[in-house]
Design an enzyme around this catalytic site. Structure first.
Site, PDB file in Angstrom:
ATOM      1  N   ARG A  23       0.819  -1.213   0.000  1.00 13.61           N
ATOM      2  CA  ARG A  23       0.000   0.000   0.000  1.00 13.61           C
ATOM      3  C   ARG A  23       0.854   1.266   0.000  1.00 13.61           C
ATOM      4  O   ARG A  23       0.420   2.311   0.507  1.00 13.61           O
ATOM      5  CB  ARG A  23      -0.940   0.044   1.211  1.00 13.61           C
ATOM      6  CG  ARG A  23      -1.996  -1.022   1.203  1.00 13.61           C
ATOM      7  CD  ARG A  23      -3.092  -0.653   0.333  1.00 13.61           C
ATOM      8  NE  ARG A  23      -4.268  -1.504   0.601  1.00 13.61           N
ATOM      9  CZ  ARG A  23      -5.317  -1.448  -0.140  1.00 13.61           C
ATOM     10  NH1 ARG A  23      -5.366  -0.621  -1.155  1.00 13.61           N
ATOM     11  NH2 ARG A  23      -6.355  -2.218   0.113  1.00 13.61           N
ATOM     12  N   ARG A  27      -3.108   6.911  -0.169  1.00 11.30           N
ATOM     13  CA  ARG A  27      -3.513   8.168   0.478  1.00 11.30           C
ATOM     14  C   ARG A  27      -2.515   8.706   1.491  1.00 11.30           C
ATOM     15  O   ARG A  27      -2.629   9.831   1.934  1.00 11.30           O
ATOM     16  CB  ARG A  27      -4.875   7.981   1.141  1.00 11.30           C
ATOM     17  CG  ARG A  27      -5.999   7.766   0.148  1.00 11.30           C
ATOM     18  CD  ARG A  27      -7.302   7.446   0.823  1.00 11.30           C
ATOM     19  NE  ARG A  27      -7.213   6.202   1.605  1.00 11.30           N
ATOM     20  CZ  ARG A  27      -8.275   5.499   1.979  1.00 11.30           C
ATOM     21  NH1 ARG A  27      -9.471   5.892   1.647  1.00 11.30           N
ATOM     22  NH2 ARG A  27      -8.139   4.397   2.687  1.00 11.30           N
ATOM     23  N   ARG A  36      -5.216  12.083  -7.498  1.00 16.38           N
ATOM     24  CA  ARG A  36      -6.596  11.604  -7.514  1.00 16.38           C
ATOM     25  C   ARG A  36      -7.581  12.751  -7.603  1.00 16.38           C
ATOM     26  O   ARG A  36      -8.586  12.675  -8.314  1.00 16.38           O
ATOM     27  CB  ARG A  36      -6.852  10.751  -6.269  1.00 16.38           C
ATOM     28  CG  ARG A  36      -6.207   9.369  -6.252  1.00 16.38           C
ATOM     29  CD  ARG A  36      -6.745   8.413  -7.299  1.00 16.38           C
ATOM     30  NE  ARG A  36      -8.191   8.332  -7.330  1.00 16.38           N
ATOM     31  CZ  ARG A  36      -8.927   7.634  -6.469  1.00 16.38           C
ATOM     32  NH1 ARG A  36      -8.343   6.985  -5.468  1.00 16.38           N
ATOM     33  NH2 ARG A  36     -10.238   7.595  -6.567  1.00 16.38           N
ATOM     34  N   ASP A  74      -5.843  -2.662  -8.487  1.00 17.17           N
ATOM     35  CA  ASP A  74      -6.542  -3.191  -7.316  1.00 17.17           C
ATOM     36  C   ASP A  74      -6.930  -4.644  -7.571  1.00 17.17           C
ATOM     37  O   ASP A  74      -7.073  -5.052  -8.731  1.00 17.17           O
ATOM     38  CB  ASP A  74      -7.796  -2.357  -7.016  1.00 17.17           C
ATOM     39  CG  ASP A  74      -8.344  -2.681  -5.651  1.00 17.17           C
ATOM     40  OD1 ASP A  74      -7.839  -2.117  -4.664  1.00 17.17           O
ATOM     41  OD2 ASP A  74      -9.220  -3.565  -5.561  1.00 17.17           O
ATOM     42  N   TYR A 165     -15.267 -11.508  -1.180  1.00 16.96           N
ATOM     43  CA  TYR A 165     -15.962 -10.270  -1.567  1.00 16.96           C
ATOM     44  C   TYR A 165     -17.168 -10.585  -2.446  1.00 16.96           C
ATOM     45  O   TYR A 165     -18.227  -9.947  -2.327  1.00 16.96           O
ATOM     46  CB  TYR A 165     -15.006  -9.361  -2.335  1.00 16.96           C
ATOM     47  CG  TYR A 165     -14.075  -8.554  -1.455  1.00 16.96           C
ATOM     48  CD1 TYR A 165     -12.694  -8.707  -1.549  1.00 16.96           C
ATOM     49  CD2 TYR A 165     -14.577  -7.631  -0.529  1.00 16.96           C
ATOM     50  CE1 TYR A 165     -11.838  -7.970  -0.740  1.00 16.96           C
ATOM     51  CE2 TYR A 165     -13.722  -6.888   0.268  1.00 16.96           C
ATOM     52  CZ  TYR A 165     -12.358  -7.061   0.166  1.00 16.96           C
ATOM     53  OH  TYR A 165     -11.502  -6.333   0.968  1.00 16.96           O
TER      54      TYR A 165
HETATM   55  C1  LIG Z   1      -8.129  -6.195   0.224  1.00 20.37           C
HETATM   56  C2  LIG Z   1      -7.466  -5.482  -0.913  1.00 20.37           C
HETATM   57  C3  LIG Z   1      -8.076  -4.563  -1.780  1.00 20.37           C
HETATM   58  N1  LIG Z   1      -7.143  -4.111  -2.682  1.00 20.37           N
HETATM   59  C4  LIG Z   1      -5.939  -4.726  -2.386  1.00 20.37           C
HETATM   60  C5  LIG Z   1      -6.132  -5.599  -1.309  1.00 20.37           C
HETATM   61  C6  LIG Z   1      -5.066  -6.504  -0.749  1.00 20.37           C
HETATM   62  C7  LIG Z   1      -4.097  -5.657   0.071  1.00 20.37           C
HETATM   63  C8  LIG Z   1      -4.620  -5.417   1.433  1.00 20.37           C
HETATM   64  O1  LIG Z   1      -4.994  -6.403   2.080  1.00 20.37           O
HETATM   65  O2  LIG Z   1      -4.637  -4.240   1.841  1.00 20.37           O
HETATM   66  C9  LIG Z   1      -4.650  -4.592  -3.121  1.00 20.37           C
HETATM   67  C10 LIG Z   1      -4.218  -3.252  -3.523  1.00 20.37           C
HETATM   68  N2  LIG Z   1      -5.015  -2.167  -3.701  1.00 20.37           N
HETATM   69  C11 LIG Z   1      -4.215  -1.161  -4.188  1.00 20.37           C
HETATM   70  C12 LIG Z   1      -2.931  -1.643  -4.378  1.00 20.37           C
HETATM   71  C13 LIG Z   1      -1.863  -0.864  -5.129  1.00 20.37           C
HETATM   72  C14 LIG Z   1      -0.593  -0.786  -4.485  1.00 20.37           C
HETATM   73  C15 LIG Z   1      -0.544   0.111  -3.301  1.00 20.37           C
HETATM   74  O3  LIG Z   1      -1.578   0.563  -2.797  1.00 20.37           O
HETATM   75  O4  LIG Z   1       0.593   0.327  -2.898  1.00 20.37           O
HETATM   76  C16 LIG Z   1      -2.922  -2.940  -3.932  1.00 20.37           C
HETATM   77  C17 LIG Z   1      -1.753  -3.885  -3.865  1.00 20.37           C
HETATM   78  C18 LIG Z   1      -4.634   0.200  -4.547  1.00 20.37           C
HETATM   79  C19 LIG Z   1      -5.713   0.752  -3.675  1.00 20.37           C
HETATM   80  N3  LIG Z   1      -6.949   0.188  -3.517  1.00 20.37           N
HETATM   81  C20 LIG Z   1      -7.690   1.019  -2.728  1.00 20.37           C
HETATM   82  C21 LIG Z   1      -6.886   2.104  -2.335  1.00 20.37           C
HETATM   83  C22 LIG Z   1      -7.378   3.280  -1.513  1.00 20.37           C
HETATM   84  C23 LIG Z   1      -8.003   4.177  -2.587  1.00 20.37           C
HETATM   85  C24 LIG Z   1      -7.977   5.625  -2.232  1.00 20.37           C
HETATM   86  O5  LIG Z   1      -8.501   5.947  -1.162  1.00 20.37           O
HETATM   87  O6  LIG Z   1      -7.418   6.377  -3.034  1.00 20.37           O
HETATM   88  C25 LIG Z   1      -5.643   1.946  -2.936  1.00 20.37           C
HETATM   89  C26 LIG Z   1      -4.447   2.825  -2.833  1.00 20.37           C
HETATM   90  C27 LIG Z   1      -9.114   0.804  -2.361  1.00 20.37           C
HETATM   91  C28 LIG Z   1      -9.351  -0.499  -1.700  1.00 20.37           C
HETATM   92  N4  LIG Z   1      -9.283  -1.697  -2.348  1.00 20.37           N
HETATM   93  C29 LIG Z   1      -9.553  -2.673  -1.442  1.00 20.37           C
HETATM   94  C30 LIG Z   1      -9.739  -2.098  -0.177  1.00 20.37           C
HETATM   95  C31 LIG Z   1     -10.013  -2.832   1.103  1.00 20.37           C
HETATM   96  C32 LIG Z   1      -9.605  -0.720  -0.346  1.00 20.37           C
HETATM   97  C33 LIG Z   1      -9.641   0.365   0.740  1.00 20.37           C
HETATM   98  C34 LIG Z   1     -10.930   1.119   0.722  1.00 20.37           C
HETATM   99  C35 LIG Z   1     -10.756   2.348   1.616  1.00 20.37           C
HETATM  100  O7  LIG Z   1     -10.360   2.176   2.788  1.00 20.37           O
HETATM  101  O8  LIG Z   1     -11.015   3.464   1.125  1.00 20.37           O
HETATM  102  C36 LIG Z   1      -9.505  -4.122  -1.802  1.00 20.37           C
END
Ligand SMILES: Cc1c2[nH]c(c1CCC(=O)O)Cc1[nH]c(c(CCC(=O)O)c1C)Cc1[nH]c(c(CCC(=O)O)c1C)Cc1[nH]c(c(C)c1CCC(=O)O)C2
Length: 365
Positions: A23, A27, A36, A74, A165
Site C-alpha cells: 500500500r 492516500r 486523484r 486493485d 468479496y
Molecule cells: C483487500 C485489498 C483490496 N485491494 C488490495 C487488497 C489486498 C491488500 C490489502 O490487504 O490491503 C490490493 C491493492 N489495492 C491497491 C494496491 C496498489 C498498491 C498500493 O496501494 O501500494 C494494492 C496492492 C490500490 C488501492 N486500492 C484502494 C486504495 C485506496 C483508494 C484511495 O482511497 O485512493 C488503494 C491505494 C481501495 C481499496 N481496495 C480494497 C480495499 C479494502 C480498499 C480500501 C478502501 C478504503 O479504505 O477506502 C480491496
C-alpha cells in the site's frame, strides 16, 4: 546487468536486504491525493488510466527510495474487466452490484472471462473490457520505463479473498456466507473459486508479460479460515494461480516472476500457504518472524513491521526494524516490509526514514 536486491532476496541469493511497503502507493502520499483530486475519477477507473497508474506506482519509489514499485491497480480490477459490477467505496472497500451466493448467479458468472465483455463507467459510458485489459498492460509498461532499474511487482487477489468479496457482496469481518457456501455447496464453491483463480491469474500474467519482474498474491482475508478448510477448500485454487503465473515470462528479466504469497491472520496455515508453490511467504505483523521462518524452510520471507508502530516514537520503530532484520538473516532471503498495508494516515517521512535505516543496516546480511 546486476540482479536487483529484490529479485536476489526472492531467489535466495545473498545481498543487501531490500525494502518496500504494501500500500505504498495511496492516500499516505500528498502527491497521490493531489493526483486523484486532479483526475476526479472513481478508484477503479483511475487504475485503468495508464498515465495515472504509472504515476501512482512511481510516486513512492521517487519519494522513499524503496527497492520495488508495486503496480497501482486493485484486486477488484480483474473482476471489473470480466464484466462484474463492482466499485470501491471510499473508507469501506469493494462493493458489488449483487452478491454471488447462489448456484444460478455463479453459473451466470462462468460465461465472463478476463478482458471480455463490457462495463459502464462513472459517466454512464459503456466501456470495453478488452480496452481496460490493454490499459493494464500499457500502465505496467509505462511504469517499468519510468522505474528504470527498480523492479516492478505485479499482483492479484487470491481466489478466497476475491470469492469472499463476491459471496458477501461487500467487506465482511468473518466471511460467514463465503465459508457457508464452501461447506454447503462444494460444486458451486468449486466453480466460483476456479473462476476467481483464472481471472486473477490472467490479470497477474498480463502484468508480468508487460514488464513486472515479481508477483504477489494477496490472500488478505485468509485468517478467517480453519487450517482444514484452507487446505481442502482454498489451497488448491491458490495453487492454480501460482501454476498459471509460473508460465509467464517477464520481458525485463527473461525469466518467470518470483512469487510472493501474503495473507493476514495466516500463522496457523503459513506452511500450507508456502506449499501452493511460492518463492517467498509474506508474514503478517501478528507473527514472530523467527518462528515463521521455521515454518517455511527453504523459502524467502517478507515483512513484518507492525503498521501500528508507524505512529510510535522513532526509537521504538528503530528497535523493531533492527529486531526484524536480525531475525530475517536466518532465512534464505528476506524482504523488509510491513505486516500489512500502509495506513492512509501514516506520515510519509517515517517510511522514508525506515528505508534509509534498512539500507544502512541491511547490508550486513
Ligand atoms: C483487500 C485489498 C483490496 N485491494 C488490495 C487488497 C489486498 C491488500 C490489502 O490487504 O490491503 C490490493 C491493492 N489495492 C491497491 C494496491 C496498489 C498498491 C498500493 O496501494 O501500494 C494494492 C496492492 C490500490 C488501492 N486500492 C484502494 C486504495 C485506496 C483508494 C484511495 O482511497 O485512493 C488503494 C491505494 C481501495 C481499496 N481496495 C480494497 C480495499 C479494502 C480498499 C480500501 C478502501 C478504503 O479504505 O477506502 C480491496
Amino acid at each position: 546487468m546486476t540482479t536487483p536486491p529484490l529479485i536476489a532476496a526472492l531467489t535466495g541469493q545473498r545481498g543487501p536486504t531490500p525494502v518496500w511497503f504494501m500500500r505504498q502507493a495511496g492516500r499516505s502520499l500528498p502527491e497521490y491525493r493531489e493526483l486523484r483530486a486532479d483526475i476526479g475519477l472513481p478508484m477503479l477507473e483511475a487504475c485503468l488510466r495508464p498515465d495515472v497508474a504509472a504515476e501512482a506506482t512511481v510516486q513512492p519509489v521517487r519519494r522513499h527510495g524503496v527497492d520495488a514499485g508495486i503496480f497501482f491497480s486493485d484486486i477488484m480490477v480483474p473482476l471489473r474487466l470480466a464484466g462484474v459490477g463492482v466499485e470501491i467505496e471510499p473508507g469501506v472497500g469493494p462493493v458489488l452490484d449483487h452478491p454471488y451466493r447462489t448456484r444460478e448467479s455463479i453459473d451466470e458468472l462462468l460465461s465472463h472471462r478476463y478482458g471480455e465483455g463490457s462495463w459502464t463507467d462513472s459517466t454512464g459510458r459503456t466501456r470495453d473490457c478488452a480496452e481496460g485489459a490493454q490499459s493494464v498492460r500499457d500502465g505496467v509498461a509505462t511504469a517499468v520505463r519510468e522505474l528504470g532499474s527498480t523492479p516492478l511487482i505485479g499482483f492479484g487477489g487470491a481466489p478466497f479473498t476475491l470469492a469472499a468479496y463476491m459471496v458477501e457482496g461487500r467487506p465482511s469481518r468473518d466471511h460467514m456466507a463465503a465459508r457457508a457456501l464452501a461447506a454447503s455447496d462444494p460444486g458451486a464453491w468449486d466453480a466460483l473459486m476456479t473462476w476467481c483463480a483464472r481471472v486473477s491469474a490472467d490479470f497477474m500474467t498480463a502484468q508480468i508479460e508487460a514488464g513486472a519482474s515479481a508477483a504477489q498474491l494477496f490472500d488478505s482475508w485468509v485468517g478467517s479460515l480453519s487450517p482444514r478448510t484452507y487446505r481442502e477448500s482454498v489451497a488448491p485454487y491458490s495453487r492454480m494461480v501460482a501454476q498459471r503465473v509460473a508460465g509467464a515470462v517477464s520481458p525485463v528479466t527473461g525469466c518467470r516472476a518470483p512469487f510472493i504469497h501474503f495473507g493476514t491472520g495466516s500463522a496457523p496455515i503459513l506452511s500450507d500457504m508456502a506449499e501452493v508453490g511460492v518463492d517467498c511467504v509474506g508474514v503478517d505483523w501478528k507473527t514472530d518472524l523467527s518462528w515463521a521462518i521455521g515454518q517455511v524452510p527453504g523459502k524467502a520471507v517478507q515483512g513484518n513491521l507492525d503498521p501500528a508502530l508507524l505512529q510510535a516514537p522513532w526509537h521504538v520503530i528503530e528497535q523493531a526494524v533492527r529486531d526484524i532484520l536480525d531475525a530475517g538473516r536466518s532465512a534464505p532471503g528476506h524482504v523488509f516490509n510491513l505486516g500489512h498495508g500502509v495506513p492512509p494516515t501514516t506520515d510519509p517521512d517515517v517510511l522514508t526514514r525506515i528505508v534509509e535505516l534498512v539500507h544502512e543496516l541491511g547490508d550486513e546480511r
